[in-house]
Design a protein around this motif. Sequence first.
Motif, PDB file in Angstrom:
ATOM      1  N   LEU A  56     -49.399 -26.618   8.232  1.00 38.57           N
ATOM      2  CA  LEU A  56     -48.057 -26.697   8.803  1.00 38.57           C
ATOM      3  C   LEU A  56     -47.442 -25.317   8.982  1.00 38.57           C
ATOM      4  O   LEU A  56     -47.508 -24.473   8.096  1.00 38.57           O
ATOM      5  N   LEU A  80     -52.583 -30.376  12.420  1.00 38.94           N
ATOM      6  CA  LEU A  80     -51.144 -30.577  12.512  1.00 38.94           C
ATOM      7  C   LEU A  80     -50.433 -29.285  12.112  1.00 38.94           C
ATOM      8  O   LEU A  80     -50.577 -28.824  10.981  1.00 38.94           O
ATOM      9  N   THR A  81     -49.696 -28.669  13.041  1.00 39.42           N
ATOM     10  CA  THR A  81     -48.983 -27.431  12.732  1.00 39.42           C
ATOM     11  C   THR A  81     -47.470 -27.612  12.716  1.00 39.42           C
ATOM     12  O   THR A  81     -46.763 -26.783  12.163  1.00 39.42           O
ATOM     13  N   GLU A  82     -46.972 -28.685  13.349  1.00 41.38           N
ATOM     14  CA  GLU A  82     -45.535 -28.938  13.372  1.00 41.38           C
ATOM     15  C   GLU A  82     -45.273 -30.404  13.049  1.00 41.38           C
ATOM     16  O   GLU A  82     -45.947 -31.285  13.566  1.00 41.38           O
ATOM     17  N   LEU A  83     -44.272 -30.621  12.189  1.00 45.01           N
ATOM     18  CA  LEU A  83     -43.904 -31.987  11.812  1.00 45.01           C
ATOM     19  C   LEU A  83     -42.390 -32.087  11.828  1.00 45.01           C
ATOM     20  O   LEU A  83     -41.696 -31.333  11.137  1.00 45.01           O
ATOM     21  N   TYR A  84     -41.880 -32.977  12.660  1.00 39.45           N
ATOM     22  CA  TYR A  84     -40.439 -33.163  12.813  1.00 39.45           C
ATOM     23  C   TYR A  84     -40.071 -34.569  12.342  1.00 39.45           C
ATOM     24  O   TYR A  84     -40.416 -35.548  12.997  1.00 39.45           O
ATOM     25  N   VAL A  85     -39.378 -34.634  11.217  1.00 40.46           N
ATOM     26  CA  VAL A  85     -38.898 -35.912  10.689  1.00 40.46           C
ATOM     27  C   VAL A  85     -37.377 -35.848  10.483  1.00 40.46           C
ATOM     28  O   VAL A  85     -36.815 -36.592   9.689  1.00 40.46           O
ATOM     29  N   CYS A 132     -44.895 -21.122   6.694  1.00 39.51           N
ATOM     30  CA  CYS A 132     -44.296 -22.357   7.185  1.00 39.51           C
ATOM     31  C   CYS A 132     -42.775 -22.321   7.054  1.00 39.51           C
ATOM     32  O   CYS A 132     -42.243 -22.031   5.987  1.00 39.51           O
ATOM     33  N   LEU A 142     -47.709 -34.662   0.181  1.00 41.81           N
ATOM     34  CA  LEU A 142     -47.591 -34.285   1.591  1.00 41.81           C
ATOM     35  C   LEU A 142     -47.774 -32.777   1.782  1.00 41.81           C
ATOM     36  O   LEU A 142     -48.498 -32.338   2.676  1.00 41.81           O
ATOM     37  N   PHE A 199     -41.806 -27.424   9.645  1.00 40.45           N
ATOM     38  CA  PHE A 199     -41.583 -28.726   9.017  1.00 40.45           C
ATOM     39  C   PHE A 199     -40.076 -28.950   8.998  1.00 40.45           C
ATOM     40  O   PHE A 199     -39.353 -28.334   8.235  1.00 40.45           O
ATOM     41  N   CYS A 224     -50.866 -31.204   4.125  1.00 39.80           N
ATOM     42  CA  CYS A 224     -50.526 -30.553   5.397  1.00 39.80           C
ATOM     43  C   CYS A 224     -50.543 -29.035   5.243  1.00 39.80           C
ATOM     44  O   CYS A 224     -49.542 -28.355   5.449  1.00 39.80           O
TER      45      CYS A 224
END
Length: 111
Positions: free
Chosen positions: A27, A3-8, A67, A20, A30, A24
């Motif tokens: 990442l 997982l290199t990108e996380l969009y929340v 990141c 978290l 983020f 991760c």
Amino acid sequence: DTLTELYVNGNQLQTLPEGLAQKCTWLQKFNVAHNNIDKEESLPKDFVMRFGLPDVVSGQCTKDDACVVRLEGNPMAERRRKAYLEEEKAKAKALEMERAAAEMEVDSDED
């Protein structure tokens, strides 16, 4: 797969889960922008240790060079930004007043 990108972003989150940031590690992006994170205490210690607090102007956490973390639009980041801008405005006004006073002094010395 890593997982290199996380969009929340935009999910009304009030906090992030503890651990978290440690889980991760790969990442690179983020995005936690435009949620409801209201206090610095709402960010887990491991998050702050790894990413830092959001920059007062950009809202990005820049401690981890690998990141990009976006927190702008959260109440906590916006309060920090507003306080910074108010402080800068007050500094500029004080400087302007000092200059005006110095000019008045020079004018009175010339008389």
